[in-house]
Design a protein around this motif. Structure first.
Motif, mmCIF file in Angstrom:
data_model
loop_
_atom_site.group_PDB
_atom_site.id
_atom_site.type_symbol
_atom_site.label_atom_id
_atom_site.label_comp_id
_atom_site.label_asym_id
_atom_site.label_seq_id
_atom_site.Cartn_x
_atom_site.Cartn_y
_atom_site.Cartn_z
ATOM 1 N N LEU A 24 0.805 -1.222 0.000
ATOM 2 C CA LEU A 24 0.000 0.000 0.000
ATOM 3 C C LEU A 24 0.841 1.276 0.000
ATOM 4 O O LEU A 24 0.299 2.367 -0.104
ATOM 5 C CB LEU A 24 -0.935 0.000 1.214
ATOM 6 C CG LEU A 24 -1.990 -1.104 1.232
ATOM 7 C CD1 LEU A 24 -2.743 -1.086 2.557
ATOM 8 C CD2 LEU A 24 -2.932 -0.986 0.052
ATOM 9 N N SER A 25 2.157 1.144 0.094
ATOM 10 C CA SER A 25 3.024 2.328 0.181
ATOM 11 C C SER A 25 3.291 2.986 -1.170
ATOM 12 O O SER A 25 3.788 4.106 -1.214
ATOM 13 C CB SER A 25 4.361 1.958 0.829
ATOM 14 O OG SER A 25 5.122 1.123 -0.036
ATOM 15 N N ASP A 26 2.932 2.327 -2.259
ATOM 16 C CA ASP A 26 3.152 2.879 -3.594
ATOM 17 C C ASP A 26 1.902 3.642 -4.042
ATOM 18 O O ASP A 26 0.776 3.159 -3.879
ATOM 19 C CB ASP A 26 3.453 1.742 -4.569
ATOM 20 C CG ASP A 26 3.688 2.239 -5.970
ATOM 21 O OD1 ASP A 26 4.827 2.630 -6.271
ATOM 22 O OD2 ASP A 26 2.716 2.246 -6.757
ATOM 23 N N VAL A 27 2.101 4.817 -4.602
ATOM 24 C CA VAL A 27 0.988 5.684 -5.012
ATOM 25 C C VAL A 27 0.082 4.993 -6.037
ATOM 26 O O VAL A 27 -1.148 5.049 -5.932
ATOM 27 C CB VAL A 27 1.521 7.024 -5.567
ATOM 28 C CG1 VAL A 27 0.400 7.873 -6.122
ATOM 29 C CG2 VAL A 27 2.272 7.781 -4.500
ATOM 30 N N ALA A 28 0.655 4.324 -7.023
ATOM 31 C CA ALA A 28 -0.145 3.660 -8.057
ATOM 32 C C ALA A 28 -0.938 2.490 -7.476
ATOM 33 O O ALA A 28 -2.116 2.304 -7.805
ATOM 34 C CB ALA A 28 0.748 3.172 -9.194
ATOM 35 N N ARG A 29 -0.302 1.719 -6.607
ATOM 36 C CA ARG A 29 -1.019 0.585 -6.001
ATOM 37 C C ARG A 29 -2.128 1.072 -5.088
ATOM 38 O O ARG A 29 -3.229 0.509 -5.064
ATOM 39 C CB ARG A 29 -0.039 -0.327 -5.264
ATOM 40 C CG ARG A 29 0.898 -1.069 -6.200
ATOM 41 C CD ARG A 29 1.677 -2.163 -5.511
ATOM 42 N NE ARG A 29 2.588 -1.698 -4.500
ATOM 43 C CZ ARG A 29 3.894 -1.511 -4.682
ATOM 44 N NH1 ARG A 29 4.443 -1.724 -5.867
ATOM 45 N NH2 ARG A 29 4.653 -1.106 -3.682
ATOM 46 N N LEU A 30 -1.870 2.142 -4.345
ATOM 47 C CA LEU A 30 -2.900 2.709 -3.481
ATOM 48 C C LEU A 30 -4.070 3.233 -4.312
ATOM 49 O O LEU A 30 -5.237 3.052 -3.952
ATOM 50 C CB LEU A 30 -2.309 3.819 -2.614
ATOM 51 C CG LEU A 30 -3.240 4.459 -1.600
ATOM 52 C CD1 LEU A 30 -3.868 3.428 -0.674
ATOM 53 C CD2 LEU A 30 -2.473 5.506 -0.796
ATOM 54 N N ALA A 31 -3.780 3.835 -5.445
ATOM 55 C CA ALA A 31 -4.844 4.313 -6.336
ATOM 56 C C ALA A 31 -5.695 3.150 -6.830
ATOM 57 O O ALA A 31 -6.928 3.254 -6.907
ATOM 58 C CB ALA A 31 -4.244 5.073 -7.520
ATOM 59 N N LEU A 32 -5.066 2.037 -7.132
ATOM 60 C CA LEU A 32 -5.808 0.862 -7.578
ATOM 61 C C LEU A 32 -6.690 0.325 -6.454
ATOM 62 O O LEU A 32 -7.860 -0.003 -6.675
ATOM 63 C CB LEU A 32 -4.848 -0.223 -8.065
ATOM 64 C CG LEU A 32 -5.481 -1.543 -8.489
ATOM 65 C CD1 LEU A 32 -6.525 -1.337 -9.579
ATOM 66 C CD2 LEU A 32 -4.409 -2.510 -8.959
ATOM 67 N N VAL A 33 -6.173 0.272 -5.246
ATOM 68 C CA VAL A 33 -6.965 -0.186 -4.097
ATOM 69 C C VAL A 33 -8.166 0.731 -3.889
ATOM 70 O O VAL A 33 -9.278 0.262 -3.622
ATOM 71 C CB VAL A 33 -6.091 -0.277 -2.826
ATOM 72 C CG1 VAL A 33 -6.932 -0.477 -1.570
ATOM 73 C CG2 VAL A 33 -5.071 -1.407 -2.978
#
Length: 106
Positions: A24-33
């Motif tokens: 969850l620390s990556d901006v792109a992955r957090l956006a996907l979540v």
């Protein structure tokens, strides 16, 4: 679903906090979540930036899947992504709500 089309996902009891936090620390992955918090999406419908290469998008999904944050299942000729909210809430109560409620301006 055939065994070849199944990707490995950790069982609920094997989901580790440090691995979830890293995912969850990556901006792109957090956006996907955040996108998946509204419900399942086909991978092709997830927007992670128009200029993101397909291989990078696949890698981001893989990190989230292997951390136990999302479920990726074959759906026709595509992959359907689902947030594993029940599993995350059971393992780490309140974590997902806190992350999703965080500052969205990053």
């Amino acid at each position: 679903m055939t065994e070849e089309s199944r990707l490995p996902h950790p069982d609920r009891e094997d989901i580790e906090l440090t691995v979830v936090l890293f995912a969850l620390s990556d901006v792109a992955r957090l956006a996907l979540v955040r996108q998946l918090s509204d419900g399942p999406l086909d991978m092709v419908d997830c927007s992670l930036g128009a200029d993101m290469p397909k291989s990078t998008k696949s890698h981001q999904v893989k990190v989230l899947r292997e951390a136990g944050v999302i479920l990726s299942e074959l759906h026709g000729r595509n992959r359907r992504l689902t947030l594993r909210r029940p599993d995350l809430d059971a393992r780490f109560p309140g974590l997902l709500d806190a992350v999703l409620a965080g500052d969205r301006t990053d």
